[in-house]
Design a protein around this motif. Structure first.
Motif, PDB file in Angstrom:
ATOM      1  N   ASP A   1      -9.736   1.102   7.399  1.00 12.25           N
ATOM      2  CA  ASP A   1      -8.608   0.340   7.239  1.00 12.25           C
ATOM      3  C   ASP A   1      -8.672  -1.066   7.995  1.00 12.25           C
ATOM      4  O   ASP A   1      -8.102  -2.138   7.353  1.00 12.25           O
ATOM      5  CB  ASP A   1      -7.348   1.087   7.955  1.00 12.25           C
TER       6      ASP A   1
ATOM      7  N   HIS B   1      -4.002   3.382  -2.323  1.00 15.95           N
ATOM      8  CA  HIS B   1      -5.074   3.555  -1.226  1.00 15.95           C
ATOM      9  C   HIS B   1      -5.590   4.952  -1.071  1.00 15.95           C
ATOM     10  O   HIS B   1      -5.142   5.669  -0.095  1.00 15.95           O
ATOM     11  CB  HIS B   1      -4.934   2.872   0.099  1.00 15.95           C
TER      12      HIS B   1
ATOM     13  N   GLN C   1       1.333   8.051  11.366  1.00 17.87           N
ATOM     14  CA  GLN C   1       0.381   7.232  11.507  1.00 17.87           C
ATOM     15  C   GLN C   1       0.631   5.882  12.292  1.00 17.87           C
ATOM     16  O   GLN C   1      -0.036   5.015  12.054  1.00 17.87           O
ATOM     17  CB  GLN C   1      -0.302   6.779   9.965  1.00 17.87           C
TER      18      GLN C   1
ATOM     19  N   TYR D   1       2.284  -1.620   4.381  1.00 17.73           N
ATOM     20  CA  TYR D   1       1.954  -0.023   4.394  1.00 17.73           C
ATOM     21  C   TYR D   1       2.962   0.987   4.479  1.00 17.73           C
ATOM     22  O   TYR D   1       3.568   1.161   5.561  1.00 17.73           O
ATOM     23  CB  TYR D   1       0.858   0.134   5.654  1.00 17.73           C
TER      24      TYR D   1
ATOM     25  N   TYR E   1     -11.738   6.331   9.376  1.00 14.89           N
ATOM     26  CA  TYR E   1     -10.335   5.920   8.718  1.00 14.89           C
ATOM     27  C   TYR E   1     -10.083   4.514   9.414  1.00 14.89           C
ATOM     28  O   TYR E   1      -9.523   3.672   8.619  1.00 14.89           O
ATOM     29  CB  TYR E   1      -9.194   6.901   9.112  1.00 14.89           C
TER      30      TYR E   1
ATOM     31  N   HIS F   1       3.483  12.017   0.284  1.00 16.78           N
ATOM     32  CA  HIS F   1       3.128  11.196  -0.726  1.00 16.78           C
ATOM     33  C   HIS F   1       4.191  10.825  -1.546  1.00 16.78           C
ATOM     34  O   HIS F   1       4.423   9.675  -2.061  1.00 16.78           O
ATOM     35  CB  HIS F   1       2.105  11.538  -1.360  1.00 16.78           C
TER      36      HIS F   1
ATOM     37  N   VAL G   1       3.448   4.255   4.781  1.00 19.25           N
ATOM     38  CA  VAL G   1       2.773   5.473   5.061  1.00 19.25           C
ATOM     39  C   VAL G   1       3.569   6.130   6.228  1.00 19.25           C
ATOM     40  O   VAL G   1       4.285   5.546   7.062  1.00 19.25           O
ATOM     41  CB  VAL G   1       1.450   5.036   5.790  1.00 19.25           C
TER      42      VAL G   1
ATOM     43  N   PHE H   1      -1.924   2.521  12.840  1.00 16.30           N
ATOM     44  CA  PHE H   1      -1.763   0.934  12.183  1.00 16.30           C
ATOM     45  C   PHE H   1      -1.448  -0.023  13.324  1.00 16.30           C
ATOM     46  O   PHE H   1      -1.937  -0.908  13.198  1.00 16.30           O
ATOM     47  CB  PHE H   1      -0.400   1.124  11.054  1.00 16.30           C
TER      48      PHE H   1
ATOM     49  N   GLY I   1      -7.223   8.466  -0.883  1.00 17.41           N
ATOM     50  CA  GLY I   1      -8.458   9.142   0.040  1.00 17.41           C
ATOM     51  C   GLY I   1      -9.548   9.563  -0.858  1.00 17.41           C
ATOM     52  O   GLY I   1      -9.313  10.927  -1.326  1.00 17.41           O
TER      53      GLY I   1
ATOM     54  N   SER J   1      -0.818   6.620  -2.065  1.00 15.20           N
ATOM     55  CA  SER J   1      -2.036   7.037  -1.431  1.00 15.20           C
ATOM     56  C   SER J   1      -2.384   8.412  -1.246  1.00 15.20           C
ATOM     57  O   SER J   1      -2.451   8.709  -0.071  1.00 15.20           O
ATOM     58  CB  SER J   1      -1.793   6.114  -0.218  1.00 15.20           C
ATOM     59  N   PRO J   2      -2.159   9.249  -2.108  1.00 13.90           N
ATOM     60  CA  PRO J   2      -2.386  10.587  -2.039  1.00 13.90           C
ATOM     61  C   PRO J   2      -4.252  10.911  -1.803  1.00 13.90           C
ATOM     62  O   PRO J   2      -4.727   9.778  -1.968  1.00 13.90           O
ATOM     63  CB  PRO J   2      -2.074  11.445  -3.172  1.00 13.90           C
ATOM     64  N   ASN J   3      -4.569  12.109  -1.543  1.00 18.30           N
ATOM     65  CA  ASN J   3      -6.100  12.347  -1.321  1.00 18.30           C
ATOM     66  C   ASN J   3      -6.560  13.108  -2.397  1.00 18.30           C
ATOM     67  O   ASN J   3      -6.203  14.022  -2.884  1.00 18.30           O
ATOM     68  CB  ASN J   3      -6.104  13.070   0.061  1.00 18.30           C
TER      69      ASN J   3
ATOM     70  N   ASP K   1       0.896  -1.196   0.174  1.00 19.44           N
ATOM     71  CA  ASP K   1       0.084  -0.104   0.080  1.00 19.44           C
ATOM     72  C   ASP K   1       1.006   1.360   0.003  1.00 19.44           C
ATOM     73  O   ASP K   1       1.708   1.387   0.986  1.00 19.44           O
ATOM     74  CB  ASP K   1      -0.804  -0.209   1.233  1.00 19.44           C
TER      75      ASP K   1
HETATM   76  N1  ARG Z   1      -4.406   9.167   2.286  1.00 18.02           N
HETATM   77  C1  ARG Z   1      -3.732   8.707   3.301  1.00 18.02           C
HETATM   78  C2  ARG Z   1      -2.814  10.173   3.857  1.00 18.02           C
HETATM   79  O1  ARG Z   1      -2.768  10.937   2.732  1.00 18.02           O
HETATM   80  C3  ARG Z   1      -2.766   7.593   3.420  1.00 18.02           C
HETATM   81  C4  ARG Z   1      -3.212   6.259   3.304  1.00 18.02           C
HETATM   82  C5  ARG Z   1      -2.389   5.178   3.650  1.00 18.02           C
HETATM   83  N2  ARG Z   1      -2.896   3.952   3.458  1.00 18.02           N
HETATM   84  C6  ARG Z   1      -3.823   3.280   4.208  1.00 18.02           C
HETATM   85  N3  ARG Z   1      -4.488   2.063   4.061  1.00 18.02           N
HETATM   86  N4  ARG Z   1      -4.429   4.050   5.409  1.00 18.02           N
HETATM   87  O2  ARG Z   1      -2.611  10.181   4.735  1.00 18.02           O
END
Ligand code: ARG
Length: 596
Positions: A325, A173, A349, A343, A321, A147, A345, A353, A175, A136-138, A133
């Motif tokens: 997850d 992944h 975070q 993951y 969130y 990112h 990330v 996790f 957002g 994973s941008p938003n 994973d």
């Molecule tokens: N979109 C989230 C962010 O920008 C990261 C996601 C990471 N992956 C996950 N499975 N939570 O912070």
């Protein structure tokens, strides 16, 4: 003892020592864990060193048997099975075992590498799936340097497992779900009434987001419509769903620009929205197992050993969130049948996790003994002033601008070196691209991902430092070695000498280069174990230095009595260096060059 060539030398030594220790101390079954040879920095300590004697002596003492570590070492050495790897061993200091490798063995392995290329040990990966994973941008937000780190590190980890034959799923992944879409959709419908026919021309999504937020805060009616949109989106109202898709599409085009430039491929978008209709079932399961606790209007879940509970259902019934997850993890293990979940990330975070993994394991979504689930966290990106990475005017740096700047600087560097005189316009462009993106990736990958990382163009592009620019340049030099002997010897002749092992590593620089080349698998298997990429970069730098030392003194063509003699062994060493270097660059996601 037969040694498989795709296994690392280290693994082979571990096998030998494990057998030896078991033979020397048959009554001490726990001793296996103690075998951990390392490659020492100083030559006099051998090519590898085994430091288990002290630990084993300690264990024996606890078991009531007193024996000095040096004697432990002696006993171990007496029990080493006969083999073709080890030339000699010495015992040093309190009981260190120094191992000196057999030259013939190294020659054979280098010869194999020359003929077969880099062979990966695929014995552990048969039928195994890895889900990575990353990126994973938003949606509707700017993709930022965090990112970028995730993208670069994640791509490299995915490449690493792929090289070893794992089936790798690269999951973006994104957002793409949440209540913020209510206001974004309302604003979109006002500005682009024909959003379902043409892709809305939103050049600046950041601005669009801000405008929506402002209207949401200021206009009562807008706010009401935004809320209605959220409900409609969740119930799959076709028009609202289309508006949502239009917004996602605009973002996607922006993200893709960055991926294209960095040559990030194979990344599959499976965003948060994908798990929406799967969350009810997960929450039901948790309720049924009595794992949720009602707390002031919401449902929380405590996970073993973790001080803060997850919020699984918000007051009012919405999911979080955490919920998505948990659902994604369940899906990846039980539907996709992933054996390893990674993951990539940011470390911010980390708690999230830990909570999700512990809760998922408690809920029986996975068994830690079967499935490896890991958060490969990374630190924040800092500017050269060691403060948060920002533009001079204090705004967040747009990734495309960052990449443009990299290209400009790489190009300036080529001009400074006067390369435009020798390279075609296309070659100049290729070189600037490879150097700029290579340097951006390498600078990130060479530092321990867990640490914060200082972004500095000056440092990352320095052609004399530990940078991609330097290593790419070294590789062009190594590749050019072949040109020296063109027409003087055929590939078949070289290959024959490689296969029969009719060369030596008599010069210490040759031996050292061979040894460094052959550490390749050891470094990569440790990278898989730790999910750390920086040791690969350190090794590449060592390799390139070992090559330089070799290349300065060990001539490929030697003049003897007015006659030219080609040192084929050296040619083979150079091409083995190029092979492992290329393979490493591929894992780092860095494109190599023939000219720069
Ligand atoms: N979109 C989230 C962010 O920008 C990261 C996601 C990471 N992956 C996950 N499975 N939570 O912070």
């Amino acid at each position: 003892l037969e040694v498989e060539m795709s296994a690392s030398i280290l693994d082979s030594l571990v096998s030998l020592f494990t057998v030896a220790i078991a033979g020397a101390f048959p009554n001490v079954p726990f001793i296996k864990a103690a075998v951990n040879p390392t490659s020492p920095k100083q030559e006099k300590f051998g090519d590898y060193q085994c430091n288990s004697s002290m630990q084993i002596a300690g264990m024996l003492k606890d078991a009531g048997e007193k024996i000095a570590p040096r004697d432990v070492a002696k006993k171990i050495l007496d029990n080493i099975p006969s083999n073709n790897l080890i030339k000699e061993t010495t015992i040093a200091g309190p009981g260190f075992i120094n191992v000196f490798m057999c030259q013939k063995y190294m020659v054979n392995r280098i010869g194999e590498l020359n003929n077969l290329g880099v062979q990966y040990d695929k014995s552990k990966s048969r039928g195994r799936k890895v889900v990575v994973d990353y990126s994973s941008p938003n949606i509707a937000k700017e993709m930022h340097v965090g990112h970028l780190r995730s993208t670069i590190i994640g791509d490299s980890i995915a490449n690493l497992f792929e090289a070893y034959g794992y089936e790798v799923l690269r999951i973006n992944h994104v957002g793409d779900w949440g209540t913020q879409f209510g206001m974004l959709i309302a604003h979109l419908i006002d500005l682009f009434p024909d959003y379902d026919k043409n892709v809305p021309r939103i050049s600046d999504l950041q601005k669009f987001y801000k405008e929506s937020k402002k209207r949401f805060d200021d206009e009562e009616d807008f706010k009401k419509r935004a809320y209605e949109n959220v409900v409609k989106l969740q119930s799959h109202d076709p028009a609202i769903h289309k508006a949502w898709q239009a917004i996602c599409e605009v973002s996607r085009i922006e993200f893709q620009k960055v991926y294209d430039r960095l040559q990030i491929t194979g990344l599959k978008e499976v965003g948060e929205s994908f798990y929406q209709d799967k969350m009810n079932a997960v929450v039901d399961q948790l309720k049924k197992r009595d794992l949720l606790e009602f707390d002031d209007g919401r449902y929380i879940m405590w996970a073993p050993g973790i001080e803060i509970p997850l919020t699984v259902v918000k007051t009012g019934g919405g999911y979080t969130y955490d919920t998505s997850d948990l659902t994604a993890l369940n899906y990846r293990v039980n539907e996709i049948k992933g054996d390893i979940l990674i993951y990539v990330v940011d470390c911010g975070q980390e708690l999230h996790f830990r909570q999700v993994f512990a809760a998922a394991s408690k809920a029986g979504f996975y068994d830690a003994a079967q499935t490896r689930v890991e958060h490969a966290g990374f630190g924040v990106v800092l500017g050269e002033d060691k403060k948060k990475f920002k533009t001079r005017s204090g705004e967040t740096v747009r990734l495309v601008d960052l990449l443009d700047e990299g290209i400009k600087r790489a190009n300036d560097q080529l001009l400074e070196r006067g390369r435009e005189k020798e390279l075609t316009a296309q070659e100049m462009k290729d070189a600037a691209d490879a150097v700029a993106y290579g340097c951006i990736k390498y600078a990130d990958l060479k530092s321990n991902r867990k640490n914060d990382y200082v972004f500095s163009f000056d440092q990352m592009l320095d052609i004399r430092g530990n940078t991609a620019a330097y290593l790419l340049y070294q590789l062009t030099r190594i590749r050019s070695v072949n040109r020296k002997v063109e027409g003087k010897i055929t590939d078949e002749e070289i290959s024959k000498i490689a296969t029969s092992g009719q060369f030596d590593l008599a010069d210490p620089r040759e031996f050292k280069l061979a040894k460094t080349i052959l550490r390749f698998h050891e470094i990569l298997s440790q990278a898989q174990r730790d999910l750390l990429i920086h040791p690969i970069c350190e090794w590449m730098y060592d390799l390139s230095n070992a090559f330089s030392q070799f290349y300065d003194k060990c001539y490929i063509i030697e003049k003897k009595d007015g006659k030219e003699e080609i040192k084929v062994g050296r040619l083979i060493l150079a091409s083995a260096t190029a092979s492992v270097m290329e393979a490493a660059f591929k894992i780092l996601g860095i494109r190599t060059l023939h000219k720069m």
